[in-house]
Design an enzyme around this catalytic site. Sequence first.
Site, PDB file in Angstrom:
ATOM      1  N   LEU A  90       0.809  -1.217   0.000  1.00  0.00           N
ATOM      2  CA  LEU A  90       0.000   0.000   0.000  1.00  0.00           C
ATOM      3  C   LEU A  90       0.840   1.264   0.000  1.00  0.00           C
ATOM      4  O   LEU A  90       1.965   1.293   0.484  1.00  0.00           O
ATOM      5  CB  LEU A  90      -0.926   0.009   1.219  1.00  0.00           C
ATOM      6  CG  LEU A  90      -1.787  -1.242   1.431  1.00  0.00           C
ATOM      7  CD1 LEU A  90      -2.629  -1.084   2.681  1.00  0.00           C
ATOM      8  CD2 LEU A  90      -2.648  -1.537   0.218  1.00  0.00           C
ATOM      9  N   ASP A  91       0.232   2.330  -0.509  1.00  0.00           N
ATOM     10  CA  ASP A  91       0.879   3.636  -0.457  1.00  0.00           C
ATOM     11  C   ASP A  91       0.230   4.475   0.639  1.00  0.00           C
ATOM     12  O   ASP A  91      -0.579   3.967   1.429  1.00  0.00           O
ATOM     13  CB  ASP A  91       0.846   4.331  -1.823  1.00  0.00           C
ATOM     14  CG  ASP A  91      -0.560   4.578  -2.342  1.00  0.00           C
ATOM     15  OD1 ASP A  91      -1.527   4.553  -1.554  1.00  0.00           O
ATOM     16  OD2 ASP A  91      -0.695   4.805  -3.552  1.00  0.00           O
ATOM     17  N   LEU A  92       0.558   5.740   0.713  1.00  0.00           N
ATOM     18  CA  LEU A  92       0.026   6.613   1.757  1.00  0.00           C
ATOM     19  C   LEU A  92      -1.485   6.795   1.677  1.00  0.00           C
ATOM     20  O   LEU A  92      -2.110   7.230   2.639  1.00  0.00           O
ATOM     21  CB  LEU A  92       0.701   7.992   1.688  1.00  0.00           C
ATOM     22  CG  LEU A  92       2.192   8.000   2.005  1.00  0.00           C
ATOM     23  CD1 LEU A  92       2.784   9.385   1.761  1.00  0.00           C
ATOM     24  CD2 LEU A  92       2.436   7.563   3.431  1.00  0.00           C
ATOM     25  N   TYR A  93      -2.079   6.461   0.545  1.00  0.00           N
ATOM     26  CA  TYR A  93      -3.522   6.611   0.360  1.00  0.00           C
ATOM     27  C   TYR A  93      -4.283   5.351   0.768  1.00  0.00           C
ATOM     28  O   TYR A  93      -5.509   5.308   0.664  1.00  0.00           O
ATOM     29  CB  TYR A  93      -3.834   6.980  -1.091  1.00  0.00           C
ATOM     30  CG  TYR A  93      -3.124   8.245  -1.506  1.00  0.00           C
ATOM     31  CD1 TYR A  93      -3.506   9.481  -0.992  1.00  0.00           C
ATOM     32  CD2 TYR A  93      -2.051   8.197  -2.380  1.00  0.00           C
ATOM     33  CE1 TYR A  93      -2.823  10.644  -1.346  1.00  0.00           C
ATOM     34  CE2 TYR A  93      -1.375   9.345  -2.747  1.00  0.00           C
ATOM     35  CZ  TYR A  93      -1.768  10.566  -2.221  1.00  0.00           C
ATOM     36  OH  TYR A  93      -1.098  11.710  -2.577  1.00  0.00           O
TER      37      TYR A  93
END
Length: 137
Positions: free
Chosen positions: A14-17
């Site tokens: 996952l990314d920051l979103y």
Amino acid sequence: MHTSTLIKIRGYHLDLYGHVNNARYLEFLEEARWEFLEKQADLAQFMSSGLGLAVVNININYRRGAYMNELIDIQTSLSRIGGKSAVMKQVIYLQGTDKLVADAEITFVITDMKTQKAVALEGELLAQLQAWQNPLV
């Protein structure tokens, strides 16, 4: 012929979103292509033949985010064969649904490992690729 590869989305994907980072899809698609090739061919024999595979183009359409703990199902098939290149079609669904996460077309060539040049897809090599061919709808 096509293969289906399941991947569970983990936190490190996952990314920051909070959804899978776009670059991770390249890894997911590659994992599924390797599984496809392992089921279709004797990779040890292929690798010892002096030939190699090289991706020359990837086009990905992102359709829906994928989130932690979801299972994605990557369906991979060989969809087109040309004179020196071929195209794999990969479609990613949320497992058990018709929810499309992404789809991609990957163009590759088979190279002579000594010259690093693409070889013509003809004769026995073409016949082998044709046996793998079954486009995803």
